[in-house]
Design an enzyme around this catalytic site. Structure first.
Site, PDB file in Angstrom:
ATOM      1  N   ALA A   1      15.650  11.140   5.447  1.00 48.34           N
ATOM      2  CA  ALA A   1      15.507   9.829   4.827  1.00 48.34           C
ATOM      3  C   ALA A   1      14.648   9.105   5.434  1.00 48.34           C
ATOM      4  O   ALA A   1      15.332   8.068   6.429  1.00 48.34           O
ATOM      5  CB  ALA A   1      17.016   9.332   4.641  1.00 48.34           C
TER       6      ALA A   1
ATOM      7  N   SER B   1      11.039   7.249   3.788  1.00 47.73           N
ATOM      8  CA  SER B   1      10.792   6.258   2.891  1.00 47.73           C
ATOM      9  C   SER B   1      11.658   6.074   1.572  1.00 47.73           C
ATOM     10  O   SER B   1      11.922   4.888   1.126  1.00 47.73           O
ATOM     11  CB  SER B   1       9.385   6.681   2.325  1.00 47.73           C
ATOM     12  OG  SER B   1       8.346   6.985   3.064  1.00 47.73           O
TER      13      SER B   1
ATOM     14  N   PRO C   1      16.313  12.089   9.487  1.00 44.52           N
ATOM     15  CA  PRO C   1      15.456  13.174   9.781  1.00 44.52           C
ATOM     16  C   PRO C   1      15.029  13.392   8.186  1.00 44.52           C
ATOM     17  O   PRO C   1      13.705  13.767   7.891  1.00 44.52           O
ATOM     18  CB  PRO C   1      16.075  14.341  10.163  1.00 44.52           C
ATOM     19  CG  PRO C   1      17.123  13.791  11.110  1.00 44.52           C
ATOM     20  CD  PRO C   1      17.758  12.462  10.336  1.00 44.52           C
TER      21      PRO C   1
ATOM     22  N   GLY D   1     -18.368  -0.390  22.428  1.00 46.40           N
ATOM     23  CA  GLY D   1     -18.916   0.955  22.684  1.00 46.40           C
ATOM     24  C   GLY D   1     -18.228   1.869  23.347  1.00 46.40           C
ATOM     25  O   GLY D   1     -17.214   1.832  23.251  1.00 46.40           O
ATOM     26  N   GLY D   2     -18.869   2.516  24.432  1.00 43.17           N
ATOM     27  CA  GLY D   2     -18.095   3.356  25.141  1.00 43.17           C
ATOM     28  C   GLY D   2     -16.947   2.877  26.014  1.00 43.17           C
ATOM     29  O   GLY D   2     -15.976   3.329  26.263  1.00 43.17           O
TER      30      GLY D   2
ATOM     31  N   GLU E   1       8.939  -0.211   8.935  1.00 45.60           N
ATOM     32  CA  GLU E   1       9.521  -1.417   7.833  1.00 45.60           C
ATOM     33  C   GLU E   1       8.835  -0.779   6.300  1.00 45.60           C
ATOM     34  O   GLU E   1       8.803  -1.801   5.597  1.00 45.60           O
ATOM     35  CB  GLU E   1       9.384  -2.696   8.339  1.00 45.60           C
ATOM     36  CG  GLU E   1      10.140  -2.764   9.552  1.00 45.60           C
ATOM     37  CD  GLU E   1      10.809  -4.279   9.271  1.00 45.60           C
ATOM     38  OE1 GLU E   1      10.770  -4.772   8.486  1.00 45.60           O
ATOM     39  OE2 GLU E   1      10.980  -4.677  10.582  1.00 45.60           O
TER      40      GLU E   1
HETATM   41  C1  LIG Z   1       7.823   3.707  16.579  1.00 43.59           C
HETATM   42  C2  LIG Z   1       8.722   3.667  15.705  1.00 43.59           C
HETATM   43  C3  LIG Z   1       9.664   2.778  15.450  1.00 43.59           C
HETATM   44  C4  LIG Z   1      10.635   2.874  14.611  1.00 43.59           C
HETATM   45  N1  LIG Z   1      11.727   1.905  14.456  1.00 43.59           N
HETATM   46  C5  LIG Z   1      12.897   2.008  13.611  1.00 43.59           C
HETATM   47  C6  LIG Z   1      13.890   1.382  13.368  1.00 43.59           C
HETATM   48  O1  LIG Z   1      14.102   0.509  14.471  1.00 43.59           O
HETATM   49  N2  LIG Z   1      14.900   1.567  12.707  1.00 43.59           N
HETATM   50  C7  LIG Z   1      14.573   2.524  11.599  1.00 43.59           C
HETATM   51  O2  LIG Z   1      15.649   2.711  10.842  1.00 43.59           O
HETATM   52  N3  LIG Z   1      13.496   3.155  11.632  1.00 43.59           N
HETATM   53  C8  LIG Z   1      12.481   3.044  12.299  1.00 43.59           C
HETATM   54  N4  LIG Z   1      11.412   3.773  12.361  1.00 43.59           N
HETATM   55  C9  LIG Z   1      11.161   4.716  10.994  1.00 43.59           C
HETATM   56  C10 LIG Z   1       9.974   4.174  10.127  1.00 43.59           C
HETATM   57  O3  LIG Z   1      10.476   3.090   9.416  1.00 43.59           O
HETATM   58  C11 LIG Z   1       9.964   5.422   9.328  1.00 43.59           C
HETATM   59  O4  LIG Z   1       9.132   6.148  10.070  1.00 43.59           O
HETATM   60  C12 LIG Z   1       8.775   4.858   8.034  1.00 43.59           C
HETATM   61  O5  LIG Z   1       9.780   4.101   7.104  1.00 43.59           O
HETATM   62  C13 LIG Z   1       8.570   6.320   7.236  1.00 43.59           C
HETATM   63  O6  LIG Z   1       9.312   7.233   7.173  1.00 43.59           O
HETATM   64  P1  LIG Z   1       9.059   8.733   7.482  1.00 43.59           P
HETATM   65  O7  LIG Z   1       8.695   8.740   8.905  1.00 43.59           O
HETATM   66  O8  LIG Z   1      10.139   9.677   7.325  1.00 43.59           O
HETATM   67  O9  LIG Z   1       7.827   8.944   6.472  1.00 43.59           O
HETATM   68  P2  LIG Z   1       7.956   9.875   5.173  1.00 43.59           P
HETATM   69  O10 LIG Z   1       8.908   8.932   4.139  1.00 43.59           O
HETATM   70  O11 LIG Z   1       8.290  11.190   5.208  1.00 43.59           O
HETATM   71  O12 LIG Z   1       6.643   9.486   4.682  1.00 43.59           O
HETATM   72  C14 LIG Z   1       5.331  10.566   4.980  1.00 43.59           C
HETATM   73  C15 LIG Z   1       4.116  10.000   4.347  1.00 43.59           C
HETATM   74  O13 LIG Z   1       4.372  10.316   2.726  1.00 43.59           O
HETATM   75  C16 LIG Z   1       4.159   9.100   2.251  1.00 43.59           C
HETATM   76  N5  LIG Z   1       5.056   8.865   1.315  1.00 43.59           N
HETATM   77  C17 LIG Z   1       6.583   8.938   0.985  1.00 43.59           C
HETATM   78  N6  LIG Z   1       6.821   9.015  -0.419  1.00 43.59           N
HETATM   79  C18 LIG Z   1       5.809   8.345  -0.881  1.00 43.59           C
HETATM   80  C19 LIG Z   1       5.614   7.916  -2.172  1.00 43.59           C
HETATM   81  N7  LIG Z   1       6.621   7.836  -2.999  1.00 43.59           N
HETATM   82  N8  LIG Z   1       4.608   7.643  -2.729  1.00 43.59           N
HETATM   83  C20 LIG Z   1       3.454   7.834  -1.938  1.00 43.59           C
HETATM   84  N9  LIG Z   1       3.321   8.136  -0.742  1.00 43.59           N
HETATM   85  C21 LIG Z   1       4.709   8.404  -0.079  1.00 43.59           C
HETATM   86  C22 LIG Z   1       4.362   8.006   3.138  1.00 43.59           C
HETATM   87  O14 LIG Z   1       3.730   6.618   2.768  1.00 43.59           O
HETATM   88  C23 LIG Z   1       3.788   8.574   4.513  1.00 43.59           C
HETATM   89  O15 LIG Z   1       2.485   8.509   4.668  1.00 43.59           O
HETATM   90  C24 LIG Z   1      10.504   3.628  13.306  1.00 43.59           C
HETATM   91  C25 LIG Z   1       9.364   4.595  13.369  1.00 43.59           C
HETATM   92  C26 LIG Z   1       8.581   4.535  14.550  1.00 43.59           C
HETATM   93  C27 LIG Z   1       7.335   5.600  14.520  1.00 43.59           C
END
Ligand SMILES: Cc1cc2nc3c(=O)[nH]c(=O)nc-3n(C[C@H](O)[C@H](O)[C@H](O)COP(=O)(O)OP(=O)(O)OC[C@H]3O[C@@H](n4cnc5c(N)ncnc54)[C@H](O)[C@@H]3O)c2cc1C
Length: 378
Positions: free
Chosen positions: A127, A129, A125, A336-337, A360
């Site tokens: 962690a 990016s 939740p 289109g539609g 990823e």
């Molecule tokens: C359908 C789905 C499948 C997934 N499968 C897996 C899986 O199998 N295993 C797993 O571990 N994870 C999985 N994920 C998680 C996914 O890898 C993360 O959602 C993703 O890495 C982004 O993390 P976050 O959602 O916390 O976004 P955040 O890190 O909160 O980012 C929110 C926004 O802020 C931007 N941002 C953040 N930091 C910076 C920065 N330093 N500079 C500029 N912009 C920034 C991001 O680019 C994004 O636009 C999955 C997610 C989904 C939706």
């Protein structure tokens, strides 16, 4: 010719399976919002999960170029099903990079043959990016480790038998991270509800809870505190796979759209005779070709163990996924539609494309990685 005879043969097998089998259920898989075990069985029987895995661990013994070619073919007809392929590769990667011989035999073989599915739990939740801020702990207790934490958005959670978790074994930010494998059924490992998603609806995503999960020390993958480095190497290998998925989604939408504009008439002429439509088609085709070349180059650098793979992998993932979003959006536009209606597959493809810009590592993160590599290059 860019592919070797063996790579081309593998690509042809995937193309045939995609067209004759996987494509037929793509609409139902999306609408049903469930994992297709039938597609898992078909891909397993045809060796598609282990194309790049050495034969001694149940694979086909080919390479990453073959693997990305396979993923593109499956994604072109059913993105959800291609996610199972890419997630399996993601789960296999840490074992091949840092696993012991015993771990490779025990876990890679059933994954590569498609006997079981695997999941990789990184995201939490707090962690996403910023992976290194993760809070799931692994505390040593005699010959075991006790895992506690909460993972979110984990693909195939609840469906998989084998789970790799990224945990914290000390307070040091990146040097306090270690990887563990946990088998389904281990006491304290539980799953949350299935997420209701925009796209790749036929790929299951759930939360995972780890409550006093005890695993023997032999379940650590790589050395204690070296998990972050392994994870970065895993991503270098798997980001081109997401690039291949994106290329496939874009190609599926483009091919459907190309046929459509040849058939559909307005102003007494087929749409493809309008120059503005032609320019859109040309841009779509150019970007798809460029995406594939970036993906194949990154895959071939992985096959050569090249140190230059980092920027290339991120470029492949980022460019191909931006292309998938642009091409699928334009495919909807050109229908289109009708493009907006679920009876036509481009609507599904546009929803499916979006995730490739997010998981990823988001595309903002990919651009940071690319820039860092460029700036710090000698
Ligand atoms: C359908 C789905 C499948 C997934 N499968 C897996 C899986 O199998 N295993 C797993 O571990 N994870 C999985 N994920 C998680 C996914 O890898 C993360 O959602 C993703 O890495 C982004 O993390 P976050 O959602 O916390 O976004 P955040 O890190 O909160 O980012 C929110 C926004 O802020 C931007 N941002 C953040 N930091 C910076 C920065 N330093 N500079 C500029 N912009 C920034 C991001 O680019 C994004 O636009 C999955 C997610 C989904 C939706």
């Amino acid at each position: 010719m860019l592919l070797t005879e063996q790579q081309e043969m593998i690509q042809m097998v995937a193309k045939r399976i995609a067209k004759e089998k996987i494509a037929l259920s793509a609409k139902d898989v999306d609408e049903g919002g469930h994992l297709s075990w039938e597609n898992v069985r078909i891909m397993g029987e045809n060796g598609l999960f282990g194309v790049h895995v050495p034969e001694e661990y149940g694979g086909v013994g080919s390479d990453m170029v073959s693997h990305v070619a396979v993923v593109e073919e499956i994604a072109a007809v059913c993105a959800s099903t291609s996610v199972t392929l890419s997630t399996q590769a993601l789960t296999i990667a840490p074992f091949l990079i840092a696993g012991t011989e015993a771990q490779k035999r025990k876990y890679v073989t059933p994954l590569a043959t498609g006997q079981v599915l695997g999941s990789f739990g990184i995201t939490e939740p707090g962690a996403g990016s910023d992976v290194s801020s993760l809070k799931t702990t692994a505390v040593k207790s005699g010959d075991s480790y006790i895992l506690n934490g909460h993972k979110v958005f984990i693909t195939n959670a609840g469906e998989s038998e084998i789970y790799v978790f990224v945990t914290r074994t000390s307070e040091e930010r990146t040097r306090g991270i270690s990887l563990f494998v946990v088998e389904k059924g281990t006491s304290g490992l539980t799953f949350g509800k299935k997420e209701d998603k925009m796209g790749i609806r036929g790929s299951v995503t759930r939360e995972i809870f780890l409550e006093n999960v005890v695993v023997p020390k032999e379940n650590m993958i790589g050395e204690e505190g070296h998990g972050f480095k392994v994870l970065m190497n895993v991503f270098n290998e798997t980001r081109p796979v997401v690039g291949a998925q994106a290329t496939g989604i874009a190609r599926g939408a483009y091919e459907y759209c190309l046929n459509y504009v040849k058939e559909r008439k307005q102003f007494n002429r087929p749409l493809h005779q309008f120059q503005m439509v032609q320019a859109m088609l040309a841009d779509m085709a150019m970007r798809i070709e460029a995406s594939r070349l970036l993906v194949w180059k990154a895959a071939s650098l992985i096959d050569q163990n090249s140190p230059n793979v980092i920027a290339q992998s991120s470029m492949a993932k980022c460019f191909a996924s931006d292309t998938a979003m642009e091409v699928t959006t334009n495919a909807v536009q050109l229908l289109g539609g009708y493009g907006y209606i679920k009876d036509y597959p481009v609507e599904r493809m546009m929803r499916d494309a979006k995730i490739t810009q997010i998981y990823e590592g988001t595309n903002q993160i990919q651009r940071i990685i690319i820039a860092n590599q460029l700036i710090n290059q000698d």
